[in-house]
Motif scaffolding. Structure first.
Motif, PDB file in Angstrom:
ATOM      1  N   PHE A  94       2.933 -29.462  13.007  1.00  0.00           N
ATOM      2  CA  PHE A  94       3.314 -28.132  12.500  1.00  0.00           C
ATOM      3  C   PHE A  94       1.565 -27.569  11.815  1.00  0.00           C
ATOM      4  O   PHE A  94       1.643 -27.384  11.256  1.00  0.00           O
ATOM      5  CB  PHE A  94       3.844 -28.179  10.937  1.00  0.00           C
ATOM      6  N   ASP A  95       0.974 -28.116  13.575  1.00  0.00           N
ATOM      7  CA  ASP A  95      -0.432 -27.335  13.549  1.00  0.00           C
ATOM      8  C   ASP A  95      -0.606 -25.751  13.939  1.00  0.00           C
ATOM      9  O   ASP A  95       0.644 -25.587  13.921  1.00  0.00           O
ATOM     10  CB  ASP A  95      -1.459 -27.666  14.183  1.00  0.00           C
ATOM     11  N   ASN A  96      -0.857 -25.154  13.868  1.00  0.00           N
ATOM     12  CA  ASN A  96      -1.836 -23.889  14.767  1.00  0.00           C
ATOM     13  C   ASN A  96      -1.054 -24.169  16.225  1.00  0.00           C
ATOM     14  O   ASN A  96      -0.719 -22.753  16.696  1.00  0.00           O
ATOM     15  CB  ASN A  96      -3.132 -24.031  14.927  1.00  0.00           C
ATOM     16  N   VAL A  97      -1.431 -25.020  17.163  1.00  0.00           N
ATOM     17  CA  VAL A  97      -1.260 -25.000  18.229  1.00  0.00           C
ATOM     18  C   VAL A  97       1.234 -25.222  18.485  1.00  0.00           C
ATOM     19  O   VAL A  97       0.811 -24.470  19.248  1.00  0.00           O
ATOM     20  CB  VAL A  97      -1.560 -26.165  18.756  1.00  0.00           C
ATOM     21  N   PRO A 125       8.651 -33.148   5.562  1.00  0.00           N
ATOM     22  CA  PRO A 125       7.713 -31.469   5.756  1.00  0.00           C
ATOM     23  C   PRO A 125       9.240 -31.025   6.657  1.00  0.00           C
ATOM     24  O   PRO A 125       9.174 -31.501   7.466  1.00  0.00           O
ATOM     25  CB  PRO A 125       6.236 -32.421   5.632  1.00  0.00           C
ATOM     26  N   SER A 126       8.299 -29.675   7.131  1.00  0.00           N
ATOM     27  CA  SER A 126       9.600 -28.402   7.364  1.00  0.00           C
ATOM     28  C   SER A 126       9.016 -27.330   7.756  1.00  0.00           C
ATOM     29  O   SER A 126       7.918 -27.342   7.097  1.00  0.00           O
ATOM     30  CB  SER A 126      10.868 -28.703   6.673  1.00  0.00           C
ATOM     31  N   TYR A 127       9.767 -26.387   8.940  1.00  0.00           N
ATOM     32  CA  TYR A 127       8.691 -25.419   9.076  1.00  0.00           C
ATOM     33  C   TYR A 127       9.781 -24.846   9.625  1.00  0.00           C
ATOM     34  O   TYR A 127      10.431 -25.243  10.682  1.00  0.00           O
ATOM     35  CB  TYR A 127       7.431 -25.891  10.106  1.00  0.00           C
ATOM     36  N   TYR A 128       9.585 -23.456   9.273  1.00  0.00           N
ATOM     37  CA  TYR A 128      11.015 -22.605   9.499  1.00  0.00           C
ATOM     38  C   TYR A 128      10.620 -20.884  10.273  1.00  0.00           C
ATOM     39  O   TYR A 128       9.116 -20.388  10.053  1.00  0.00           O
ATOM     40  CB  TYR A 128      11.703 -22.175   9.014  1.00  0.00           C
ATOM     41  N   THR A 129      10.709 -20.865  11.140  1.00  0.00           N
ATOM     42  CA  THR A 129      10.759 -19.372  11.712  1.00  0.00           C
ATOM     43  C   THR A 129      12.053 -18.341  11.866  1.00  0.00           C
ATOM     44  O   THR A 129      13.030 -18.987  11.709  1.00  0.00           O
ATOM     45  CB  THR A 129      10.421 -19.339  12.811  1.00  0.00           C
ATOM     46  N   VAL A 130      11.719 -17.469  11.453  1.00  0.00           N
ATOM     47  CA  VAL A 130      12.938 -16.332  12.076  1.00  0.00           C
ATOM     48  C   VAL A 130      12.488 -14.952  13.118  1.00  0.00           C
ATOM     49  O   VAL A 130      10.865 -14.855  12.133  1.00  0.00           O
ATOM     50  CB  VAL A 130      13.421 -15.677  10.662  1.00  0.00           C
ATOM     51  N   SER A 131      13.119 -15.107  14.186  1.00  0.00           N
ATOM     52  CA  SER A 131      13.073 -14.444  14.539  1.00  0.00           C
ATOM     53  C   SER A 131      13.860 -13.108  15.048  1.00  0.00           C
ATOM     54  O   SER A 131      14.777 -13.407  15.020  1.00  0.00           O
ATOM     55  CB  SER A 131      12.555 -14.562  16.109  1.00  0.00           C
ATOM     56  N   LYS A 132      13.602 -12.251  15.830  1.00  0.00           N
ATOM     57  CA  LYS A 132      14.695 -11.058  16.003  1.00  0.00           C
ATOM     58  C   LYS A 132      14.856 -10.000  17.337  1.00  0.00           C
ATOM     59  O   LYS A 132      13.965 -10.291  18.121  1.00  0.00           O
ATOM     60  CB  LYS A 132      14.552  -9.830  14.596  1.00  0.00           C
ATOM     61  N   ASN A 144      14.466 -21.202  12.901  1.00  0.00           N
ATOM     62  CA  ASN A 144      14.675 -22.525  14.092  1.00  0.00           C
ATOM     63  C   ASN A 144      14.244 -23.127  12.425  1.00  0.00           C
ATOM     64  O   ASN A 144      12.927 -22.611  11.707  1.00  0.00           O
ATOM     65  CB  ASN A 144      13.915 -22.369  15.117  1.00  0.00           C
ATOM     66  N   VAL A 145      14.915 -24.212  11.923  1.00  0.00           N
ATOM     67  CA  VAL A 145      13.885 -24.735  11.224  1.00  0.00           C
ATOM     68  C   VAL A 145      13.978 -26.766  11.586  1.00  0.00           C
ATOM     69  O   VAL A 145      14.649 -27.087  12.546  1.00  0.00           O
ATOM     70  CB  VAL A 145      15.034 -25.335  10.204  1.00  0.00           C
ATOM     71  N   PHE A 146      12.652 -27.007  11.815  1.00  0.00           N
ATOM     72  CA  PHE A 146      12.568 -27.878  12.222  1.00  0.00           C
ATOM     73  C   PHE A 146      11.896 -28.718  10.556  1.00  0.00           C
ATOM     74  O   PHE A 146      11.055 -29.160  10.261  1.00  0.00           O
ATOM     75  CB  PHE A 146      10.337 -27.800  12.198  1.00  0.00           C
ATOM     76  N   ILE A 147      12.441 -29.756  11.075  1.00  0.00           N
ATOM     77  CA  ILE A 147      12.138 -31.360  10.294  1.00  0.00           C
ATOM     78  C   ILE A 147      12.072 -32.407  10.188  1.00  0.00           C
ATOM     79  O   ILE A 147      12.187 -32.959  11.289  1.00  0.00           O
ATOM     80  CB  ILE A 147      13.995 -31.107   9.415  1.00  0.00           C
ATOM     81  N   LYS A 148      10.461 -32.685  10.131  1.00  0.00           N
ATOM     82  CA  LYS A 148      10.425 -33.669  10.432  1.00  0.00           C
ATOM     83  C   LYS A 148      10.338 -35.295   9.551  1.00  0.00           C
ATOM     84  O   LYS A 148      10.112 -34.758   8.653  1.00  0.00           O
ATOM     85  CB  LYS A 148       8.357 -33.453  10.183  1.00  0.00           C
ATOM     86  N   ALA A 157      16.859 -27.443  13.552  1.00  0.00           N
ATOM     87  CA  ALA A 157      18.509 -26.920  13.096  1.00  0.00           C
ATOM     88  C   ALA A 157      18.075 -25.331  13.611  1.00  0.00           C
ATOM     89  O   ALA A 157      17.471 -25.005  12.765  1.00  0.00           O
ATOM     90  CB  ALA A 157      18.242 -26.705  11.730  1.00  0.00           C
ATOM     91  N   LYS A 158      18.885 -24.930  14.481  1.00  0.00           N
ATOM     92  CA  LYS A 158      18.573 -23.405  14.504  1.00  0.00           C
ATOM     93  C   LYS A 158      20.445 -23.189  14.637  1.00  0.00           C
ATOM     94  O   LYS A 158      21.654 -23.221  14.821  1.00  0.00           O
ATOM     95  CB  LYS A 158      18.900 -23.719  16.461  1.00  0.00           C
ATOM     96  N   THR A 159      19.669 -21.496  13.465  1.00  0.00           N
ATOM     97  CA  THR A 159      20.930 -21.048  13.448  1.00  0.00           C
ATOM     98  C   THR A 159      20.148 -19.206  14.136  1.00  0.00           C
ATOM     99  O   THR A 159      19.980 -18.798  14.456  1.00  0.00           O
ATOM    100  CB  THR A 159      20.776 -20.336  12.095  1.00  0.00           C
TER     101      THR A 159
END
Length: 185
Positions: A94-97, A125-132, A144-148, A157-159
């Motif tokens: 989950f780096d800037n790239v 460690p996880s990272y999520y984004t929400v887009s509209k 989108n929930v990314f679970i390492k 996990a994509k909703t």
């Protein structure tokens, strides 16, 4: 006497309550309980999750990944959620790239990323984004929930939530299902 009983029972009640996950807390979710759940195991037997028995569920896999897709097909598209949980054999950081790539991917699909955050989910460690955005005639949101899981594997996990009605409630329902993922490998 009552006071001593209260002192004994209060800690039990406090510690017996399940602590809310960070993502559920971020969305101010209240407890969502589903009835009549069944455990679904992916084709490669890398993970399982519990979904309502009445929901339509499909399994997919290839050499690099294994997915479970589900939705409540008894409801209209604008009243349900679409949930795709995929175990992916690939490293993730989950780096800037990575974060920039997620934002660019959203933009390429005519979505505007509104939220992103690093969290801990399933003790990983996880990272999520929400887009509209808009798809055909519908407004919709994608989370989108990314679970390492380890250095070689992660879960995505994509909703997808279509329409404007009860968006937060449906998002919280998705999180309550995502929190039921069990890694078996």
């Amino acid at each position: 006497m009552r006071f001593s009983i209260l002192i004994f029972i209060a800690p039990l009640l406090f510690f017996s309550c399940k602590q809310q996950s960070e993502i559920s807390s971020d969305f101010n979710c209240t407890t969502t309980a589903f009835n009549n759940l069944e455990e679904i195991v992916d084709v490669k037997k890398t993970f399982s999750v519990k979904f309502p028995k009445t929901w339509k569920t499909k399994l997919f896999y290839d050499a690099a990944q294994s997915s479970i897709f589900t939705a409540d097909s008894a409801k209209q598209l604008t009243e349900t959620l679409l949930l795709d949980i995929t175990y992916i054999n690939k490293s993730i950081n989950f780096d800037n790239v990575f974060k920039l790539k997620q934002e660019q991917e959203s933009l390429s699909k005519n979505l505007i990323q509104t939220t992103s955050k690093e969290i801990k989910l399933l003790n990983s460690p996880s990272y999520y984004t929400v887009s509209k955005g808009k798809k055909r005639t519908f407004t919709y949101q994608v989370c989108n929930v990314f679970i390492k899981l380890n250095k070689n594997n992660f879960i995505l996990a994509k909703t997808d939530i279509y329409g404007d009605s009860l968006v937060q409630e449906r998002m919280c329902e998705a999180f309550s299902l995502i929190e039921k993922i069990k890694i078996t490998q």
